[in-house]
Design an enzyme around this catalytic site. Structure first.
Site, mmCIF file in Angstrom:
data_model
loop_
_atom_site.group_PDB
_atom_site.id
_atom_site.type_symbol
_atom_site.label_atom_id
_atom_site.label_comp_id
_atom_site.label_asym_id
_atom_site.label_seq_id
_atom_site.Cartn_x
_atom_site.Cartn_y
_atom_site.Cartn_z
ATOM 1 N N GLU A 176 -81.067 77.776 107.499
ATOM 2 C CA GLU A 176 -82.427 77.908 106.643
ATOM 3 C C GLU A 176 -83.049 79.241 106.685
ATOM 4 O OE1 GLU A 176 -84.697 74.848 108.691
ATOM 5 O OE2 GLU A 176 -83.226 73.288 108.486
ATOM 6 N N ASN A 219 -76.053 77.589 106.574
ATOM 7 C CA ASN A 219 -76.267 76.186 106.677
ATOM 8 C C ASN A 219 -77.902 75.947 106.169
ATOM 9 O OD1 ASN A 219 -75.742 73.240 107.495
ATOM 10 N ND2 ASN A 219 -77.475 73.572 108.996
ATOM 11 N N HIS A 255 -79.995 66.136 104.030
ATOM 12 C CA HIS A 255 -80.936 65.217 104.176
ATOM 13 C C HIS A 255 -81.657 64.391 102.938
ATOM 14 C CE1 HIS A 255 -80.989 66.147 108.019
ATOM 15 N NE2 HIS A 255 -81.246 67.525 107.918
ATOM 16 N N GLU A 284 -75.757 67.302 107.982
ATOM 17 C CA GLU A 284 -76.657 66.788 108.587
ATOM 18 C C GLU A 284 -77.063 65.182 107.631
ATOM 19 O OE1 GLU A 284 -80.019 69.117 109.546
ATOM 20 O OE2 GLU A 284 -78.586 70.877 110.142
ATOM 21 N N ASP A 286 -78.055 62.344 106.094
ATOM 22 C CA ASP A 286 -78.740 60.917 106.264
ATOM 23 C C ASP A 286 -79.669 60.585 104.990
ATOM 24 O OD1 ASP A 286 -81.372 62.700 106.472
ATOM 25 O OD2 ASP A 286 -81.404 62.396 108.741
#
Ligand code: 9MR
Length: 381
Positions: A176, A219, A255, A284, A286
């Site tokens: 990030e 990432n 996400h 990641e 979801d």
């Protein structure tokens, strides 16, 4: 038949029965995933890619009314062991966990995950080395000179990456580093603020020295599609490669929310990084849902969510060099989502009682179709 036998056996059945009023879930598939041989994501995937999961613990879990999931919840551990081929530490390899005090390393929780991964034949993704978040106060509020900070970072990267060398398939070296306006985090990120953007290349070099086999990644979130933020990464990668920096991968966290449309250009975005010679990954995944009153998602919402999981899985499978798909949690009760986004949740593939949601089936079927295992009896309903 086998599924029912498993459900009524031993401690797993006791735990599930305690968590699940039988009548309320009578219509659902009774098998705790991962416990019926071969009826798992790990079996479905074959050797086409790594299917991973974050190991719950630390972070938001510390404020929740349950004990540490990874060390206390045996049925959950069984799911992690059986369903996946790769594991990431959700929090246990972050700075606040590994570095309780200056000059001190605490590998207790991280090692427990690494040992579990080794015992179960899982690869690992390391998360993360250079980030603006979850840093200890002694670092963020310390009074270090730039030279000291540089030495602190070098020591951390070489110690941590070196410790798990040979066991870590991929590392999120830089996490990030761009904000949502696609600007480098020159204020929030202590390393970039104090040491300048060149520290990003150094972080990759140090990690590569410590483990020449690990694939080293940039990432971030909100970089699923082609947008100014992913454009910034695309430009940065080219600069780093031109300078001979050992950067091997670009990953998008994934996400997602059913509130927003699915990023149709996900595969195209990953492909443009593959065209630069990089590996890609989704690290990641979801898919959160705006929960109706009562907190239970509707069948329609679950179907939409399943569609997002399916499309993400298919994008990963469609892109050459995209070899890893990690879910950020596997069961709703441990997800970070409702803690961070009140009113939203149900973001993972299993309900609280470990029964499967349509999203689980969507991922399993997409993987099995790609691996050629779709016709295996264990995967037929
Ligand atoms: O899931 C993690 C949660 O337990 C922590 O409280 C949170 C604090 O920053 O971090 C969560 O994981 C994040 C990951 O490390 C980086 N990408 C975003 C994830 C969700 O916030």
């Amino acid at each position: 038949m086998r599924r029912r036998q498993i459900l009524t056996a031993g401690a797993v059945a006791t735990t599930l029965a305690a968590a699940t009023p039988a009548a309320a879930h009578a219509e659902r598939k009774p098998t705790p995933p991962g416990l019926a041989k071969k009826d798992t994501l790990a079996f479905a995937v074959g050797d086409v890619l790594e299917i991973g999961c974050a190991v719950a613990g630390g972070g938001h879990h510390l404020s929740q009314p349950y004990p540490d999931p990874f060390t206390h919840d045996e049925p959950y551990r069984k799911v992690l062991a059986a369903e996946f081929t790769s594991l990431s530490a959700e929090n246990q390899m972050k700075w606040d966990h590994l570095r309780p005090a200056e000059g001190v390393y605490d590998f207790t929780d991280a090692d427990a995950i690494a040992d579990f991964a080794a015992q179960n034949g899982h690869v690992m993704r390391g998360h993360t080395l250079l980030w603006h978040n979850q840093n200890p106060a002694w670092l963020e509020q310390g009074d270090h000179t730039p030279a000291q900070l540089r030495e602190i970072l070098r020591d951390h990267i070489q110690t941590v990456v070196g410790r798990y060398a040979g066991r870590m398939q991929q590392w999120d070296v830089a996490n990030e580093i761009f904000d949502d306006s696609a600007a480098l985090r020159t204020e929030a990120n202590i390393w970039i603020r104090e040491l300048g953007p060149g520290i990003i290349a150094d972080a990759f070099r140090w990690a590569h020295e410590a483990d020449p086999e690990a694939q080293l990644f940039l990432n971030d979130y909100n970089v699923e599609g082609i947008n100014p933020k992913s454009d910034a990464y695309h430009a940065l990668v080219q600069e780093l490669l031109a300078d001979g920096v050992p950067v091997h991968g670009f990953s998008t966290q994934g996400h997602l929310s059913t509130r927003y449309g699915f990023p149709d250009d996900l595969a195209a975005n990953l492909r443009r990084f593959a065209d630069l010679g990089l590996r890609t990954a989704i690290t990641e995944l979801d898919v959160r849902i705006d929960l109706p009153e009562g907190g239970e998602p509707t069948a329609e919402q679950l179907a939409t969510q399943a569609e997002y999981y399916r499309r993400t899985t298919e994008a990963v499978l469609a892109v050459e060099g995209c070899g890893s798909l990690t879910l950020w949690g596997v069961v709703d009760r441990y997800s970070w989502v409702p803690v961070t986004f009140p009113g939203q949740g149900a973001a993972t593939v299993l309900r609280d009682d470990l029964t499967r949601k349509p999203a689980y089936d969507a991922v399993q079927h997409a993987l099995a179709a790609a691996s050629g295992r779709a016709g295996h009896p264990a995967l037929r309903d």
